[in-house]
Structure formats: structure tokens, C-alpha cells
Scaffold this active site. Structure first.
Site, PDB file in Angstrom:
ATOM      1  N   TRP A 178      40.216  40.281  46.850  1.00 29.30           N
ATOM      2  CA  TRP A 178      40.449  38.998  47.521  1.00 29.30           C
ATOM      3  C   TRP A 178      40.764  39.184  48.995  1.00 29.30           C
ATOM      4  CZ3 TRP A 178      37.956  35.771  44.924  1.00 29.30           C
ATOM      5  CH2 TRP A 178      38.006  35.756  43.539  1.00 29.30           C
ATOM      6  N   ASP A 236      48.113  34.739  50.952  1.00 26.95           N
ATOM      7  CA  ASP A 236      47.380  34.228  49.797  1.00 26.95           C
ATOM      8  C   ASP A 236      48.247  34.511  48.571  1.00 26.95           C
ATOM      9  OD1 ASP A 236      45.733  33.759  47.640  1.00 26.95           O
ATOM     10  OD2 ASP A 236      44.103  35.084  48.289  1.00 26.95           O
ATOM     11  N   LYS A 247      45.556  29.378  38.892  1.00 24.09           N
ATOM     12  CA  LYS A 247      46.200  30.579  38.366  1.00 24.09           C
ATOM     13  C   LYS A 247      47.603  30.274  37.824  1.00 24.09           C
ATOM     14  CE  LYS A 247      42.780  33.293  39.784  1.00 24.09           C
ATOM     15  NZ  LYS A 247      42.544  33.521  41.207  1.00 24.09           N
TER      16      LYS A 247
HETATM   17  C1  LIG Z   1      41.413  33.782  42.225  1.00 20.04           C
HETATM   18  C2  LIG Z   1      41.863  34.196  43.554  1.00 20.04           C
HETATM   19  C3  LIG Z   1      41.215  33.757  44.731  1.00 20.04           C
HETATM   20  C4  LIG Z   1      39.977  32.900  44.707  1.00 20.04           C
HETATM   21  O1  LIG Z   1      40.271  31.620  44.353  1.00 20.04           O
HETATM   22  P1  LIG Z   1      39.151  30.466  44.320  1.00 20.04           P
HETATM   23  O2  LIG Z   1      40.001  29.252  44.133  1.00 20.04           O
HETATM   24  O3  LIG Z   1      38.253  30.783  43.186  1.00 20.04           O
HETATM   25  O4  LIG Z   1      38.448  30.469  45.617  1.00 20.04           O
HETATM   26  C5  LIG Z   1      41.735  34.155  45.938  1.00 20.04           C
HETATM   27  N1  LIG Z   1      42.813  34.944  46.012  1.00 20.04           N
HETATM   28  C6  LIG Z   1      43.453  35.389  44.926  1.00 20.04           C
HETATM   29  C7  LIG Z   1      44.674  36.270  45.071  1.00 20.04           C
HETATM   30  C8  LIG Z   1      43.003  35.032  43.660  1.00 20.04           C
HETATM   31  O5  LIG Z   1      43.638  35.478  42.561  1.00 20.04           O
END
Ligand SMILES: *Cc1c(COP(=O)(O)O)cnc(C)c1O
Length: 354
Positions: free
Chosen positions: A100, A167, A191
Site C-alpha cells: 500500500w 494511511d 477494514k
Molecule cells: C485496503 C487498503 C488500502 C486500499 O483501500 P481501497 O479502499 O481499496 O482503495 C490502502 N491502504 C491500506 C493500508 C489498506 O489496507
């Protein structure tokens, strides 16, 4: 049979939240109309949006500290470029801890220079880099708090003069952190908060408006703030379910309460991984994630037996990401200690058969 959902994302949500959400799809607040067929500007929905934004700030202890909460669309992946659009003038810093962060770096490179302040690519991201130096004069430093795919997690966050952007898609609301050390936090809802389709962004207002480029409206945090997160039609259902999940978390005692349970779940699973000769962990012990535990069988010939037992036990979503292989147990907030117990029982059974 009871299913135990260890899926990495979209993932498990609290049962009571799913029940309330399903009712609202048919009849929202006794209005005789569905949540998803009313105007997003109706009083009832505006209230949902306001509640969801307020709950997010309250749970993170960021109320009255100059932060705004937004629910945007396009997933965390759109934040990879939106962050750079709004903050990157000349040079940014990124800690590369996995897939990511790697993707975030690629998007930022469209806007300016990216310095990789540290990387664990050399060991396929099974650890968190430490002891790196952060150059002066960065427009911002970008971190990924939890590496969903590799099962590592930042336990400490570096200090930096530059605005700190994180993030937190896969561990927001799971553990107590001083969230006020960050200037911008983003997280895809799917998540730990709700269905796919909404992205939570928490931003300190004073750090905005510093780049010289023109920013298209949909990419501009200031536009979304000025429109109370309703510049365009928001993802009404994901925002509603996120609100219910945040309310569920608040009612059970907030992040402190869930962190205690999350710690127990992680301890239970990791001690089985460490004690059992049938399994070995993937991530460096000191950097292990409490949300996503990655591990392998020591003897691949037992794969079919293990997977048969998982199926019989109702364990869902344990396959590792294709870039790591093996297994990954995602233990998000809504997963019970009992579900982890069921998985650990199966793993102990493997030990006897191995
Ligand atoms: C799943 C995830 C993403 C991507 O998320 P999307 O909503 O599918 O764009 C980005 N960063 C992390 C840490 C993730 O676990």
C-alpha cells in the site's frame, strides 16, 4: 454452522450493526422509505452524516483540536493521489512498508519528488524499518500504520517537522494512539468500520491551502470541508453503516475497551504460532500487527488437512495475500475472542497430526 470471518477486507462487522443496517434498507427510522432512496439532503440523512463525522472525531479524541472529519469516495487508493494533490509542492517523504505504501508512492510521483526515507522491500516487507533519518524541508511525511498484506504494524511513530500523514485503513479505531500527532489520517471504511465505498479522512484544517497548484473540486479537501462532506452525493449506505459501527464502538467503551480485546486476540493467536512446531510466523516479532497475523505451515504437505479442518470449523477468509502466500488471520474489531479461540483449537489439532 457459525462462521468465523477472518477476511482481510471487506471484512467482519458487528452482527447488531448488520441487523440495524438491513432494517434501514427497507424502512429508515420508521419513515416508510429506504435509507438508500431518500435525499442525502433530507434532515434524517444529514443527521447521519453529522453523527458519523462527530463520532469519528470523538473516538479518536480529536474534538475541538482543529480537525475536520470527511467521508469521501474512491477508497484509500484515491487518497494516495489526493494527499499529493493537496500537499506536495516539491518534496515528500514516504516510509515504504509494503504494497500500500508502494502504491501511495507511485501516485505521489505524479506530483513531485518522493524520498523513500526507509524501506523493508529487501525482506519482502516482513519488518518495519527503524533508525532512518528524515530529511529537512519535506512538504509532508507519509506513513502506513498497519500493513494489511504483510502483517506488520508501526508501534512507534517518527517525529518530524513536516506534516504527518498516515494511511490507517486497516487499524484505525483498534488501538490507542495520540492521534493529534497526525495532520491527516485516512482510512477506507471496509477494514474496520463499514462497507466498501466510503473513505474516512481526518484533517487538521490549518495545514491545508499551502500548495500553489489549482486543485479540481473533487480532489480538494477544502471544498469537501466547506460543503460538510456533501459536495457531491455521499455514499449514503456506507456512511450509515460506518456511523452504526462507530456508535457500537462508543457504546462498548471506545478504543480503550476494544484495544484490550484486540490485544487478547493477538496474544492468543501469536502464542499458538510461536509454540506450535506446525506453524511459523511471517512478520518480525517486534513489528507484528494486532490486526492481521501472517503465518505459514512448516510442512506444506499438511496443507490439505489444515484447510479441511478450517472448513469444518467454519473458518472463513484465512488465505494469505497472493504476494505473501500462506495464511493471514485478520482480527478486526468486530471479530470475537471466541472466533480466535476456534482457530487456535484447529491449529492445536494440526500440531497433534503433524
Ligand atoms: C485496503 C487498503 C488500502 C486500499 O483501500 P481501497 O479502499 O481499496 O482503495 C490502502 N491502504 C491500506 C493500508 C489498506 O489496507
Amino acid at each position: 454452522m457459525k462462521k468465523h470471518n477472518f477476511s482481510a477486507g471487506p471484512c467482519i462487522l458487528p452482527q447488531e450493526v448488520l441487523l440495524k443496517a438491513s432494517e434501514a434498507v427497507v424502512d429508515f427510522n420508521g419513515s416508510g422509505l429506504s435509507l438508500i432512496e431518500i435525499s442525502h439532503r433530507s434532515k434524517d440523512f444529514v443527521e447521519v452524516m453529522e453523527n458519523a463525522r462527530a463520532l469519528a472525531l470523538e473516538l479518536l479524541d480529536l474534538e475541538g483540536k482543529g480537525y475536520k472529519a470527511l467521508f469521501l469516495q474512491g477508497g484509500a487508493s484515491t487518497q494516495f493521489l489526493m494527499v499529493a494533490y493537496n500537499f506536495l509542492e516539491t518534496k515528500s517523504g514516504y516510509l515504504n512498508t509494503g504494497t500500500w505504501s508502494d502504491k501511495a508512492i507511485k501516485e505521489a510521483q505524479f506530483f513531485g519528488e518522493v524520498v523513500e526515507v526507509g524501506s523493508s522491500k529487501d525482506e519482502n516487507f516482513n519488518y518495519i524499518p527503524k533508525g532512518y533519518t528524515i530529511p529537512q524541508g519535506l512538504d509532508y511525511l507519509h506513513l502506513t500504520s498497519n500493513n494489511t498484506i504483510f502483517g506488520t504494524q508501526l508501534k512507534k511513530f517518527p517525529k518530524s517537522d513536516a506534516p504527518l500523514i498516515c494511511d490507517m485503513s486497516s487499524d484505525i479505531f483498534s488501538r490507542q494512539i495520540d492521534f493529534s500527532q497526525f495532520d491527516l489520517i485516512y482510512a477506507g471504511a471496509q477494514k474496520n468500520m463499514g462497507p466498501a465505498g466510503a473513505t474516512l479522512v481526518i484533517v487538521k484544517e490549518e495545514v491545508l491551502g499551502k500548495v500553489s497548484r489549482q486543485i479540481p473540486s473533487m480532489m480538494n479537501y477544502e471544498v469537501h470541508i466547506s460543503k460538510d462532506s456533501m459536495f457531491n452525493t455521499p455514499a449514503v449506505f456506507p456512511v450509515y453503516v460506518s456511523m452504526l459501527t462507530l456508535q457500537w464502538l462508543k457504546d462498548m467503551g471506545g478504543i480503550a475497551a476494544i484495544e484490550a480485546i484486540n490485544d487478547k486476540k493477538a496474544q492468543l493467536l501469536y502464542s499458538e504460532i510461536d509454540l506450535s512446531p506446525a506453524f511459523e510466523g511471517y512478520a518480525n516479532k517486534a513489528d507484528r500487527s494486532n490486526m492481521n497475523a501472517t503465518f505459514n505451515l512448516t510442512d506444506d504437505r499438511l496443507k490439505d488437512t489444515f484447510e479441511e479442518l478450517l472448513k469444518e470449523g467454519g473458518i472463513n477468509g484465512l488465505n494469505g495475500h497472493r504476494s505473501v502466500g500462506g495464511y493471514r488471520a485478520s482480527m478486526y474489531n468486530a471479530l470475537s475472542l471466541e472466533s480466535v479461540g476456534t482457530l487456535v483449537d484447529i491449529m492445536s489439532e494440526m500440531e497433534r497430526r503433524g
